[in-house]
Design a protein around this motif. Structure first.
Motif, PDB file in Angstrom:
ATOM      1  N   VAL A  67      37.081  30.054  29.958  1.00 39.42           N
ATOM      2  CA  VAL A  67      37.206  29.036  31.178  1.00 39.42           C
ATOM      3  C   VAL A  67      38.287  28.222  30.394  1.00 39.42           C
ATOM      4  O   VAL A  67      38.890  27.400  31.203  1.00 39.42           O
ATOM      5  CB  VAL A  67      35.953  28.225  31.187  1.00 39.42           C
ATOM      6  CG1 VAL A  67      35.050  29.170  32.383  1.00 39.42           C
ATOM      7  CG2 VAL A  67      35.241  27.661  30.174  1.00 39.42           C
ATOM      8  N   THR A  74      44.366  34.651  36.489  1.00 39.52           N
ATOM      9  CA  THR A  74      43.111  33.928  36.931  1.00 39.52           C
ATOM     10  C   THR A  74      42.078  34.980  37.625  1.00 39.52           C
ATOM     11  O   THR A  74      42.438  35.619  38.453  1.00 39.52           O
ATOM     12  CB  THR A  74      43.303  32.514  37.746  1.00 39.52           C
ATOM     13  OG1 THR A  74      44.014  31.759  37.096  1.00 39.52           O
ATOM     14  CG2 THR A  74      41.655  31.969  37.987  1.00 39.52           C
ATOM     15  N   GLY A  76      38.364  34.621  38.995  1.00 41.52           N
ATOM     16  CA  GLY A  76      37.309  33.676  39.338  1.00 41.52           C
ATOM     17  C   GLY A  76      37.439  32.214  38.479  1.00 41.52           C
ATOM     18  O   GLY A  76      38.850  31.618  38.604  1.00 41.52           O
ATOM     19  N   LYS A  77      36.649  31.658  37.685  1.00 42.96           N
ATOM     20  CA  LYS A  77      37.002  30.447  36.851  1.00 42.96           C
ATOM     21  C   LYS A  77      37.644  30.760  35.504  1.00 42.96           C
ATOM     22  O   LYS A  77      37.762  29.899  34.659  1.00 42.96           O
ATOM     23  CB  LYS A  77      35.604  29.836  36.786  1.00 42.96           C
ATOM     24  CG  LYS A  77      34.570  30.405  36.162  1.00 42.96           C
ATOM     25  CD  LYS A  77      33.353  29.365  35.906  1.00 42.96           C
ATOM     26  CE  LYS A  77      32.067  30.048  35.244  1.00 42.96           C
ATOM     27  NZ  LYS A  77      31.056  29.414  35.224  1.00 42.96           N
ATOM     28  N   TYR A  78      37.685  32.047  35.181  1.00 40.91           N
ATOM     29  CA  TYR A  78      38.208  32.432  33.770  1.00 40.91           C
ATOM     30  C   TYR A  78      39.753  32.855  33.877  1.00 40.91           C
ATOM     31  O   TYR A  78      40.556  33.331  34.880  1.00 40.91           O
ATOM     32  CB  TYR A  78      37.446  33.734  33.426  1.00 40.91           C
ATOM     33  CG  TYR A  78      35.964  33.470  33.433  1.00 40.91           C
ATOM     34  CD1 TYR A  78      35.615  32.850  32.306  1.00 40.91           C
ATOM     35  CD2 TYR A  78      35.204  34.098  34.649  1.00 40.91           C
ATOM     36  CE1 TYR A  78      34.118  32.775  32.671  1.00 40.91           C
ATOM     37  CE2 TYR A  78      34.039  33.909  34.733  1.00 40.91           C
ATOM     38  CZ  TYR A  78      33.358  33.254  33.532  1.00 40.91           C
ATOM     39  OH  TYR A  78      32.053  33.111  33.874  1.00 40.91           O
TER      40      TYR A  78
END
Length: 179
Positions: A67, A74, A76-78
């Motif tokens: 994160v 990118t 998702g949130k990663y």
């Protein structure tokens, strides 16, 4: 004798990595040299913040995605760490091609498939006469995954919490019977 080309898929958290680790441990305990890469979660305070990579032969660790990663694609949130995918995962696959009896790759997923060197290393591994066991992210959408899923010579097994122990045992026995 043709070598195994076995892939595990299933929902996130179903036990794909647990199954491939068990296969690795059992084969190694039975005297086979196992190489490749295994991924795992990075947790802080009980919360998943990323994923790591580990070279099975050298135990070198890298960050697959995090994160707080600043650069990279990118998912998702990663953010994906393309440098460590090449440094750890690609190197691990190449070491396994040279030095192992069995090549394991966990996993072919949206993060790893952002790396062309990773894709090429997997294709090189699949072109060898060595046994190959990999995991495929359930919703991975990529030409390499499509090619694997459409190849009738490749076995694809759906992992569930109910079958993961038996799958590890049957895959291990199959590989051992072909050595």
């Amino acid at each position: 004798m043709p070598r195994s080309r076995i892939f595990l898929t299933g929902e996130p958290g179903c036990g794909k990595t647990t199954t491939i680790k068990k296969i690795s441990e059992t084969l190694a305990a039975h005297g086979m040299k196992v190489g490749g890469v295994i991924s795992g979660e990075i947790r802080e305070g009980g919360v998943r913040v990323g994923f790591n990579l580990e070279d099975i032969l050298t135990h070198e660790i890298g960050i697959l995605a995090h994160v707080s990663q600043r650069d990279g694609p990118t998912v998702g949130k990663y953010r994906v760490n393309l440098v460590d995918i090449q440094r750890v995962a690609v190197s691990a696959i190449k070491h396994a091609i040279e030095d192992a009896d069995v090549i394991l790759v966990d996993e072919l997923g949206p993060m790893e498939l952002h790396s062309m060197p990773f894709i090429l290393a997997v294709e090189m591994a699949l072109a060898t006469p060595k046994h190959f066991v990999g995991t495929i992210h359930k919703r991975a959408s990529h030409y390499l995954v499509a090619a694997i899923k459409s190849n009738p010579a490749y076995q694809i097994h759906e992992v569930t919490p109910n079958n993961r122990n038996e799958l590890a045992k049957s895959i291990t026995e199959r590989i051992e019977s072909q050595m």
